[in-house]
Design an enzyme around this catalytic site. Structure first.
Site, short mmCIF file in Angstrom:
data_model
loop_
_atom_site.label_atom_id
_atom_site.label_comp_id
_atom_site.label_asym_id
_atom_site.label_seq_id
_atom_site.Cartn_x
_atom_site.Cartn_y
_atom_site.Cartn_z
N LYS A 90 1.22 -0.74 4.03
CA LYS A 90 0.54 0.34 4.75
C LYS A 90 1.01 0.45 6.21
O LYS A 90 1.01 1.53 6.78
CB LYS A 90 -0.98 0.13 4.72
N SER B 126 3.28 -5.09 -3.07
CA SER B 126 2.89 -4.25 -1.93
C SER B 126 2.05 -4.96 -0.87
O SER B 126 1.97 -4.50 0.26
CB SER B 126 2.15 -3.01 -2.44
N GLU C 255 -9.02 6.74 7.05
CA GLU C 255 -9.90 6.25 5.99
C GLU C 255 -9.35 4.92 5.51
O GLU C 255 -8.17 4.64 5.68
CB GLU C 255 -9.92 7.24 4.82
#
Ligand SMILES: Cc1ncc(COP(=O)(O)O)c(C=O)c1O
Lengths: 271, 404
Positions: free
Chosen positions: B99, B386, B121
């Site tokens: 991210k 990830s 968010e």
């Protein structure tokens, strides 16, 4: 087919006053509440009513409307139930313009052609779809036009000249001018930037202009009436209904509309 | 007709991947999206922006992240002669998940646009932490919306965000998870759009988000492609990633979309596709949610239904429009694995490779466990790892009946 929305604006223009449009979530607080509430709104002085179609993810709405939609959904309300309320009002002889205000996905799930046909047959005059900007609207606009239902676009204070012109070109019925950059909900004052915004819209759009979001008092309606063709009152109606005991609900709604339309002052002056 | 050659050229100028994407948002936001698109276009052409981003990715995020050959994992699954498996180690980035790649890049974009305030968010909290981190680094004000349910599940990440100077606002509406956090972030953005950039964490939302988040995550696949060619002298035969909104998957796939590589996305089947799940590509239908047209979980009336996954980062009823397009055009395959399968894979990787994965990529590993035994020896599988599992210790302990 008669164009109830066009007729309304002809009449209010002739009378030299803004139209008063009330918003209330459809099939709320109870699934069968809408016909009674709409009649009370119209008796109190509303000229037209927008019925909110409950949606699970109402991202343009403030907490008041969100809670109402959630309550309706929890009671099992669907878009078809809101259409059935409109049909009942028409069968009962109600001739004021009735619009649906909602989000695109439920309309898409039904199929835009099937949905607009059902809306027209029920007696709906217009659609306001808050998450469907003019660029994406063709899929709904074409069947709506074919069935004689107005697709009303929204404009906001942030709208550019190009966007205002596009709505002026493709819009139908009236233009819903969002008075603030924000979500639905009652506010203490009408935004200071409103007159400049409305003037910008007037330059490029010949349609009647209705101002909504945050209008909750007679002064707001008067202020809006000086520059636009209609004032839309939503959260104040929702709040009034939420707060009134059920047996006094219709009186409370009628009273609110009498105050907002100025009839209450007229009545007081006459007596 | 879209040919293979122009697949990577999508979306079109209206933000569509085939019939998916677009801009279904309140009018107030339309000019902001146009402004963002313009700013992104300008930034992409500005060498200085690229250099600054590259420098931060190198010095701050720790890129390039390595690829790691996972022989013990492969052998445990498929025995002697198992195909080779490589893991792309996004878990080794600063903050512990992919991210950060898109958060930092969007933070730089917000600076360019002169927007001092960021809203975001978060579901798992990884995107919230990444955003709070980028904002601390770049000196931006940061407000993160997080569903009440996720605040409970991811208490550690809430604390991390606060330490980084972000304000975390708990969302009590709807299902109190990621989808409601997005609604609330959009409401904030509608209200404060002139000063605020919405730093979206996946390849969802209105155009240009699916495009720009993809481009900012594409570094994953571009690095891995070069690294595999270096290590093995060839491309992978299969690229595998978990799909929530779809950003780590698109980030991996993008570099291979025009190559003969099987692309497989793994959604969360939760309790199973007949029960509560988070697999819109497998068991949803096309519709409009959060500004774009894609697959989503919905009932017959077009109401969005609640998702469920043990992994907060996959617990979302929608998916990015490019995945919808890759699915219907049959360029990528989408499968799903249950909570239980993901948990088993979570343990498997921990035990065989000494890497504790996040629950999200554990879904990709669970599919690897199904797939690998069927493959020939000379296949080469690339899995996007990830993120790391630290944030999930509480959830996993709960699921295993362990009290910490
Ligand atoms: C480690 C990790 N992987 C995957 C995801 C899912 O998001 P996406 O599908 O956009 O990669 C998340 C979301 O929080 C995450 O934290």
């Amino acid at each position: 087919m008669t164009d109830r929305i066009a007729q309304l604006f002809e009449r209010t223009r002739a009378e030299g006053r803004p139209a008063l449009i009330a918003f209330v979530p459809g099939c709320w607080p109870e699934p069968d509440a809408t016909p009674g509430i709409v009649r009370a709104l119209l008796e109190g002085g509303a000229d037209a009513v927008e019925l909110g179609v409950p949606f699970s993810d109402p991202l343009a709405d403030g907490v008041t409307n969100q809670a109402a939609y959630q309550q309706a959904l929890d009671a099992g309300v669907t878009q078809d139930d809101v259409l059935a309320s409109v049909r009942a009002l028409r069968e009962d002889g109600v001739s004021a313009p009735l619009l649906l205000m909602g989000y695109f996905n439920p309309m898409l799930a039904r199929g835009t052609a099937s949905f607009t046909r059902a809306a027209a047959e029920a007696g709906v005059d217009g659609l306001v779809v808050v998450d469907l900007p003019v660029e994406e609207a063709a899929e709904l606009a074409e069947p709506a036009r074919a069935h004689g239902v107005h697709l009303v676009y929204l404009l906001a204070p942030t709208s550019t000249r190009e966007r205002i012109a596009a709505v002026g070109e493709h819009g139908s019925g009236f233009v819903y001018c969002v008075s603030v950059t924000g979500v639905t909900g009652a506010r203490a004052q009408v935004s200071e930037e409103l007159p400049a915004f409305i003037a910008r819209v007037r330059e490029h759009a010949a349609l009647p202009l209705a101002v909504g979001f945050g209008i909750s008092a007679r002064e707001h309606v008067e202020e809006v009436g000086r520059i636009a063709d209609a004032a839309i009152v939503g959260s104040a109606v929702v709040q009034t209904i939420s707060e009134a005991p059920r047996e006094r609900r219709h009186d409370a709604v009628r009273g609110l509309m009498e105050r907002l339309s100025g009839r209450a002052t007229a009545k007081a002056a006459a007596s | 007709m879209t040919t293979t050659a122009d697949r990577s050229a999508l979306p079109d100028e209206r933000g569509y991947f085939g019939g998916f994407g677009g801009r279904y948002v309140p009018e107030t936001l339309m000019p902001a999206l146009a402004e963002l698109e313009e700013a992104y276009r300008a930034a992409r052409e500005d060498a200085a922006f690229g250099e600054e981003l590259d420098r931060l990715l190198r010095e701050f995020v720790g890129r390039p992240t390595p690829i790691t050959r996972a022989d013990r994992l492969a052998e445990r699954i498929a025995g002697e002669g198992a195909p080779r498996v490589y893991l792309k180690r996004e878990d080794l980035t600063h903050t512990g998940a992919h991210k950060i790649n898109a958060a930092l890049a969007q933070g730089l974009l917000a600076q360019r646009m002169g927007k001092p305030r960021i809203v975001a968010e978060t579901g798992a909290g990884q995107h919230g932490v990444a955003t709070a981190t980028a904002c601390a680094l770049l000196g931006l004000e940061c407000v993160v919306y997080m569903g009440a349910e996720d605040v409970r599940r991811q208490a550690l990440n809430v604390f991390r965000m606060k330490l980084l100077g972000a304000e975390v606002r708990t969302v009590e509406s709807g299902s109190r998870t990621l989808k409601d956090a997005i609604n609330e972030a959009i409401r904030d953005w509608v209200t404060n759009v002139r000063t605020t950039h919405y730093l979206l964490g996946s390849v969802v939302g209105p155009h240009p988000y699916p495009l720009l988040v993809r481009d900012f995550q594409a570094v994953i696949g571009h690095e891995a492609r070069a690294q595999l060619i270096e290590a093995e002298g060839r491309l992978p035969s299969i690229a595998l990633a978990c799909v929530g909104g779809g950003s780590n998957a698109i980030g991996l796939f993008h570099a291979f979309v025009d190559d003969p590589v099987r692309l497989i996305g793994v959604e969360a089947a939760g309790e199973g596709l007949e029960g509560r799940h988070a697999a819109p590509l497998a068991a949803g239908a096309p519709g409009v949610l959060h500004g774009s047209r894609s697959y989503l979980l919905q009932d017959a009336h077009g109401q969005v239904t609640e998702a469920h996954s043990i992994s907060a980062g996959l617990d979302y009823p929608g998916v990015g429009p490019e995945h919808a397009w890759l699915k219907v055009s049959e360029r990528a395959e989408y499968v799903s694995v249950t909570d239980a399968e993901a948990l088993a894979a979570f343990r498997l990787l921990s035990e065989t490779e000494g890497i504790i994965p996040a629950l999200e990529p554990a879904h990709a590993l669970a599919h690897l466990a199904r797939l690998l035994p069927e493959l020939g020896e000379d296949e080469l599988v690339l899995v996007n790892l990830s993120g790391r599992g630290d944030k999930d210790m509480g959830t996993v302990a709960d699921a295993l009946g362990v009290t910490l």
